[in-house]
Design a protein around this motif. Structure first.
Motif, short mmCIF file in Angstrom:
data_model
loop_
_atom_site.label_atom_id
_atom_site.label_comp_id
_atom_site.label_asym_id
_atom_site.label_seq_id
_atom_site.Cartn_x
_atom_site.Cartn_y
_atom_site.Cartn_z
N PHE A 161 0.84 -1.20 0.00
CA PHE A 161 0.00 0.00 0.00
C PHE A 161 0.87 1.25 0.00
CE2 PHE A 161 -2.40 3.42 1.93
CZ PHE A 161 -3.67 3.28 1.41
N ARG A 162 1.86 1.29 0.88
CA ARG A 162 2.73 2.46 0.97
C ARG A 162 3.56 2.63 -0.29
NH1 ARG A 162 4.79 1.78 7.22
NH2 ARG A 162 2.89 2.52 8.23
N LEU A 163 3.99 1.53 -0.86
CA LEU A 163 4.76 1.58 -2.08
C LEU A 163 3.93 2.18 -3.22
CD1 LEU A 163 7.27 0.80 -3.74
CD2 LEU A 163 6.30 -1.48 -3.97
N LEU A 164 2.72 1.68 -3.41
CA LEU A 164 1.84 2.19 -4.46
C LEU A 164 1.48 3.65 -4.21
CD1 LEU A 164 0.16 1.74 -6.99
CD2 LEU A 164 -1.68 0.84 -5.53
N GLU A 165 1.19 3.99 -2.98
CA GLU A 165 0.82 5.37 -2.66
C GLU A 165 1.97 6.32 -2.97
OE1 GLU A 165 -1.00 8.06 1.01
OE2 GLU A 165 -0.05 6.13 1.43
N SER A 166 3.20 5.94 -2.62
CA SER A 166 4.35 6.79 -2.89
C SER A 166 4.53 7.03 -4.38
CB SER A 166 5.63 6.15 -2.31
OG SER A 166 5.53 6.01 -0.91
N LEU A 167 4.36 5.97 -5.17
CA LEU A 167 4.55 6.09 -6.61
C LEU A 167 3.44 6.90 -7.27
CD1 LEU A 167 5.62 2.41 -7.34
CD2 LEU A 167 7.08 4.43 -7.60
N ILE A 168 2.20 6.64 -6.88
CA ILE A 168 1.07 7.25 -7.58
C ILE A 168 0.92 8.74 -7.28
CG2 ILE A 168 -0.76 6.87 -5.86
CD1 ILE A 168 -2.55 5.91 -8.14
N ARG A 169 1.42 9.18 -6.14
CA ARG A 169 1.32 10.59 -5.80
C ARG A 169 2.26 11.47 -6.63
NH1 ARG A 169 -2.00 11.92 -1.88
NH2 ARG A 169 -2.68 10.34 -0.37
N PRO A 171 3.37 10.82 -10.24
CA PRO A 171 3.48 10.08 -11.50
C PRO A 171 4.59 10.65 -12.38
CG PRO A 171 1.52 11.48 -11.49
CD PRO A 171 2.06 11.47 -10.10
N GLY A 172 5.35 9.75 -12.97
CA GLY A 172 6.44 10.16 -13.84
C GLY A 172 7.77 10.29 -13.13
N ARG A 173 7.74 10.52 -11.83
CA ARG A 173 9.00 10.65 -11.10
C ARG A 173 9.62 9.27 -10.89
NH1 ARG A 173 10.21 12.24 -4.72
NH2 ARG A 173 12.30 11.35 -4.77
N VAL A 174 10.91 9.17 -11.13
CA VAL A 174 11.61 7.91 -10.93
C VAL A 174 12.14 7.86 -9.50
CG1 VAL A 174 13.53 6.45 -11.66
CG2 VAL A 174 12.27 7.78 -13.36
N PHE A 175 11.72 6.85 -8.76
CA PHE A 175 12.18 6.63 -7.40
C PHE A 175 13.29 5.58 -7.41
CE2 PHE A 175 8.02 8.38 -6.72
CZ PHE A 175 8.08 9.03 -5.50
N SER A 176 14.38 5.86 -6.72
CA SER A 176 15.40 4.84 -6.55
C SER A 176 14.89 3.78 -5.58
CB SER A 176 16.70 5.45 -6.02
OG SER A 176 16.54 5.84 -4.65
N PHE A 224 5.65 5.51 -11.47
CA PHE A 224 4.27 5.30 -11.88
C PHE A 224 4.07 6.10 -13.15
CE2 PHE A 224 -0.28 6.00 -12.02
CZ PHE A 224 -0.80 4.79 -11.58
N ARG A 225 3.69 5.44 -14.22
CA ARG A 225 3.59 6.10 -15.52
C ARG A 225 2.57 7.23 -15.50
NH1 ARG A 225 4.71 2.80 -20.60
NH2 ARG A 225 6.41 1.44 -19.93
N ASP A 226 2.96 8.34 -16.11
CA ASP A 226 1.98 9.42 -16.23
C ASP A 226 1.00 9.07 -17.34
OD1 ASP A 226 3.13 10.15 -18.73
OD2 ASP A 226 4.58 11.44 -17.72
N SER A 227 -0.11 9.77 -17.39
CA SER A 227 -1.20 9.41 -18.30
C SER A 227 -0.79 9.50 -19.76
CB SER A 227 -2.41 10.32 -18.05
OG SER A 227 -2.04 11.68 -18.18
#
Length: 248
Positions: A161-169, A171-176, A224-227
């Motif tokens: 849940f935390r992983l998805l939330e971090s990515l979706i907030r 979108p487009g940003r690459v997280f290491s 998380f891919r942007d639209s």
């Protein structure tokens, strides 16, 4: 603040004594069980803050104990740390999919184990997440700790849940991978980078046809891919292990 009770379910008496001794030195109250059935009974009766769970247990194996803990509303939120000799990635995937919060393989460092337990306890005091967020059919409600994809509920572990939330907030940003360890598992968690890959594979499998929205950026991490990009994805851009998991 008083430290939570830790329930140690381990049938190796020598190992259980060592772990219990070190937990008590850190100020935890320790409960002991040597088989899965007794461990499950104690968990439901005494509601510990953390369960350290061996997998190869007599009477009731650790995976079944974890499954029943998560299925019971009274124990669903208990932190579960699996402590086992099963070190294969597939074993970790199974453990996380059943709701384990952390996974430590034997042999292990007692000091590292203590830090892992400390990390699990600290997560209980973390502030609630931000407001509801929705992107490309995925809706996350941090207050209710719920996720839906195109209206269908999806059950995720806390770390997923935390992983998805971090990515979706963002979108487009690459997280290491290290950034995602901080976001999803806690910045005081001692884990290998590979742990995040295991969580991502499990999360993608649960996302089904929407797995492509979490993109692997080779050599860096994930985003998380942007639209604008979401409609042009192809299987070759996902790592092969993800492709296999979504097809199964």
């Amino acid at each position: 603040m008083a430290k939570p009770t830790v329930l140690l379910i381990e049938d190796d008496h020598s190992l259980a004594e060592i772990v219990a001794y070190n937990l008590q030195r850190e100020g935890y109250e320790v409960l002991l069980a040597t088989d899965g059935e007794d461990g499950l009974r104690q968990a439901k009766l005494k509601l510990p803050g953390v369960v350290i769970l061996d997998l190869m247990l007599p009477v009731l194996d650790g995976l079944e104990v974890c499954r029943r803990l998560r299925a019971d509303p009274a124990t669903a939120k208990v932190r579960v740390l699996m402590l086992t000799a099963k070190a294969e990635e597939t074993d970790q995937l199974i453990g996380f999919s059943l709701g384990a919060d952390d996974y430590v393989t034997k042999p292990f460092s007692v000091k590292v184990l203590m830090e892992r337990v400390k990390s699990l306890c600290r997560r209980e005091t973390q502030p609630p997440g931000e407001s509801l967020v929705e992107n490309q059919g995925i809706r996350i409600d941090p207050v209710r700790h719920s996720v839906t994809i195109h209206g269908e509920p999806v059950r995720l572990t806390r770390s997923e849940f935390r992983l998805l939330e971090s990515l979706i907030r963002q979108p487009g940003r690459v997280f290491s991978r290290f950034e995602l360890i901080d976001a999803a598992l806690g910045d005081d968690t001692l884990v290998l980078e590979r742990t995040i890959d295991v969580h991502v594979r499990s999360l993608r499998k649960k996302m089904g046809e929407n797995a492509h929205l979490i993109e692997t950026v080779r050599g860096v991490g994930y985003n998380f891919r942007d639209s604008a990009k979401a409609s042009s994805w192809n299987d070759d851009q996902l790592d092969s292990s993800c492709a296999k998991s979504t097809e199964s």
